[in-house]
Design an enzyme around this catalytic site. Sequence first.
Site, PDB file in Angstrom:
ATOM      1  CG  ASP A  15      37.328  46.253  42.202  1.00 36.15           C
ATOM      2  OD1 ASP A  15      37.691  46.697  43.295  1.00 36.15           O
ATOM      3  OD2 ASP A  15      36.943  45.066  42.040  1.00 36.15           O
ATOM      4  CG  ASN A  29      41.216  28.036  45.681  1.00 34.55           C
ATOM      5  OD1 ASN A  29      40.484  27.258  46.289  1.00 34.55           O
ATOM      6  ND2 ASN A  29      41.693  29.136  46.230  1.00 34.55           N
ATOM      7  N   GLY A  37      43.873  37.549  44.764  1.00 32.43           N
ATOM      8  CA  GLY A  37      43.323  38.114  43.523  1.00 32.43           C
ATOM      9  C   GLY A  37      41.841  38.439  43.558  1.00 32.43           C
ATOM     10  CB  VAL A  38      39.226  37.789  40.998  1.00 29.31           C
ATOM     11  CG1 VAL A  38      37.728  37.652  40.966  1.00 29.31           C
ATOM     12  CG2 VAL A  38      39.671  38.685  39.868  1.00 29.31           C
ATOM     13  CG  ASP A  39      38.737  33.122  45.543  1.00 27.09           C
ATOM     14  OD1 ASP A  39      39.317  32.044  45.727  1.00 27.09           O
ATOM     15  OD2 ASP A  39      37.552  33.335  45.864  1.00 27.09           O
ATOM     16  CB  SER A 127      43.645  31.030  34.063  1.00 25.30           C
ATOM     17  OG  SER A 127      42.904  29.962  34.612  1.00 25.30           O
ATOM     18  CB  THR A 128      45.165  36.309  32.870  1.00 27.32           C
ATOM     19  OG1 THR A 128      44.294  37.195  33.609  1.00 27.32           O
ATOM     20  CG2 THR A 128      44.422  35.697  31.710  1.00 27.32           C
ATOM     21  N   GLY A 129      46.095  35.648  36.220  1.00 27.53           N
ATOM     22  CA  GLY A 129      46.814  36.273  37.353  1.00 27.53           C
ATOM     23  C   GLY A 129      47.709  35.249  38.014  1.00 27.53           C
ATOM     24  CE1 TYR A 131      45.617  28.902  40.790  1.00 29.35           C
ATOM     25  CE2 TYR A 131      43.666  28.450  39.464  1.00 29.35           C
ATOM     26  CZ  TYR A 131      44.357  28.355  40.663  1.00 29.35           C
ATOM     27  OH  TYR A 131      43.770  27.728  41.738  1.00 29.35           O
TER      28      TYR A 131
HETATM   29  N1  APR Z   1      38.714  43.051  39.436  1.00 30.95           N
HETATM   30  C1  APR Z   1      38.963  42.588  38.182  1.00 30.95           C
HETATM   31  N2  APR Z   1      40.041  41.836  37.871  1.00 30.95           N
HETATM   32  C2  APR Z   1      40.894  41.543  38.880  1.00 30.95           C
HETATM   33  C3  APR Z   1      40.695  41.977  40.215  1.00 30.95           C
HETATM   34  C4  APR Z   1      39.540  42.762  40.468  1.00 30.95           C
HETATM   35  N3  APR Z   1      39.248  43.218  41.693  1.00 30.95           N
HETATM   36  N4  APR Z   1      41.733  41.499  40.975  1.00 30.95           N
HETATM   37  C5  APR Z   1      42.540  40.824  40.142  1.00 30.95           C
HETATM   38  N5  APR Z   1      42.067  40.852  38.888  1.00 30.95           N
HETATM   39  C6  APR Z   1      42.586  40.258  37.655  1.00 30.95           C
HETATM   40  C7  APR Z   1      44.046  39.895  37.660  1.00 30.95           C
HETATM   41  O1  APR Z   1      44.830  41.021  37.323  1.00 30.95           O
HETATM   42  C8  APR Z   1      44.058  38.838  36.555  1.00 30.95           C
HETATM   43  O2  APR Z   1      44.116  39.466  35.296  1.00 30.95           O
HETATM   44  O3  APR Z   1      41.900  39.028  37.479  1.00 30.95           O
HETATM   45  C9  APR Z   1      42.695  38.157  36.679  1.00 30.95           C
HETATM   46  C10 APR Z   1      42.735  36.792  37.362  1.00 30.95           C
HETATM   47  O4  APR Z   1      43.696  36.845  38.388  1.00 30.95           O
HETATM   48  P1  APR Z   1      43.555  36.016  39.769  1.00 30.95           P
HETATM   49  O5  APR Z   1      42.544  36.654  40.611  1.00 30.95           O
HETATM   50  O6  APR Z   1      44.925  35.830  40.302  1.00 30.95           O
HETATM   51  O7  APR Z   1      42.947  34.610  39.328  1.00 30.95           O
HETATM   52  P2  APR Z   1      43.645  33.366  38.613  1.00 30.95           P
HETATM   53  O8  APR Z   1      44.824  33.756  37.810  1.00 30.95           O
HETATM   54  O9  APR Z   1      42.504  32.650  37.956  1.00 30.95           O
HETATM   55  O10 APR Z   1      44.186  32.503  39.839  1.00 30.95           O
HETATM   56  C11 APR Z   1      43.241  31.900  40.685  1.00 30.95           C
HETATM   57  O11 APR Z   1      44.184  32.898  42.607  1.00 30.95           O
HETATM   58  O12 APR Z   1      43.015  34.242  43.978  1.00 30.95           O
HETATM   59  C12 APR Z   1      43.478  32.977  43.831  1.00 30.95           C
HETATM   60  O13 APR Z   1      41.912  31.623  45.015  1.00 30.95           O
HETATM   61  C13 APR Z   1      42.348  31.994  43.727  1.00 30.95           C
HETATM   62  O14 APR Z   1      43.802  30.110  43.837  1.00 30.95           O
HETATM   63  C14 APR Z   1      43.014  30.892  42.957  1.00 30.95           C
HETATM   64  C15 APR Z   1      43.918  31.636  41.996  1.00 30.95           C
END
Ligand code: APR
Length: 178
Positions: A15, A29, A37-39, A127-129, A131
């Site tokens: 994490d 974003n 997600g991470v955000d 971007s791999t989640g 997005y």
């Molecule tokens: N720790 C590490 N990696 C994480 C965690 C965490 N706590 N939570 C999610 N991830 C991974 C996801 O599995 C993915 O592989 O981080 C990667 C990015 O995923 P997202 O968080 O969805 O980010 P992204 O794909 O860049 O999309 C960004 O999502 O959360 C919103 O506000 C954000 O609108 C923006 C969009």
Amino acid sequence: MRTSHGVTVRLVRGDLTRQTADVIVNAANSSLLGGGGVDGAIHRRGGPEILAACRELRASHYGKGLRTGQAVATTAGALDARWVVHTVGPVWSSVEDRSALLASCYRESLRVAAELGARTVAFPAISTGIYGWPLDDGARIAVRTVIEEAVPPVEEVRFVLFDDHAYVEFESALAAQR
Ligand code: APR
């Protein structure tokens, strides 16, 4: 592995919000006002200070929000880090090649971290989640850009992968760079 610039690149399965690092990079974003997600995890564990700092940025230099590929630093709040660097990844497109924008997220985050004097930088797989960027290609761009662009004072770059699939893709992307 160590890059030609003497920077150690490591993979961690876990994490991002539980990492100890000078800089933790947020996959934000353009609103900078939080998300899933991470955000979402960073704001949840980092606390309201981070959002307050993001609101400041919106009220001052980033009235229209942060552009895709840009990066900006705030306090890390309650996270075990000195700063959070927020960057906005490109949304995956099957018709338009946005690879340069994804590379820019890593390059600009490293630039901001180096300007702050950070020695350790922890990245998610941007971007791999939500997005939708395919993990194998996202890992390739992340690893290639960090190997090319990470320079002192940065000493260590950590990719913190949330699941086994991401970890395996980053492992093979790293192996391909050796
Ligand atoms: N720790 C590490 N990696 C994480 C965690 C965490 N706590 N939570 C999610 N991830 C991974 C996801 O599995 C993915 O592989 O981080 C990667 C990015 O995923 P997202 O968080 O969805 O980010 P992204 O794909 O860049 O999309 C960004 O999502 O959360 C919103 O506000 C954000 O609108 C923006 C969009």
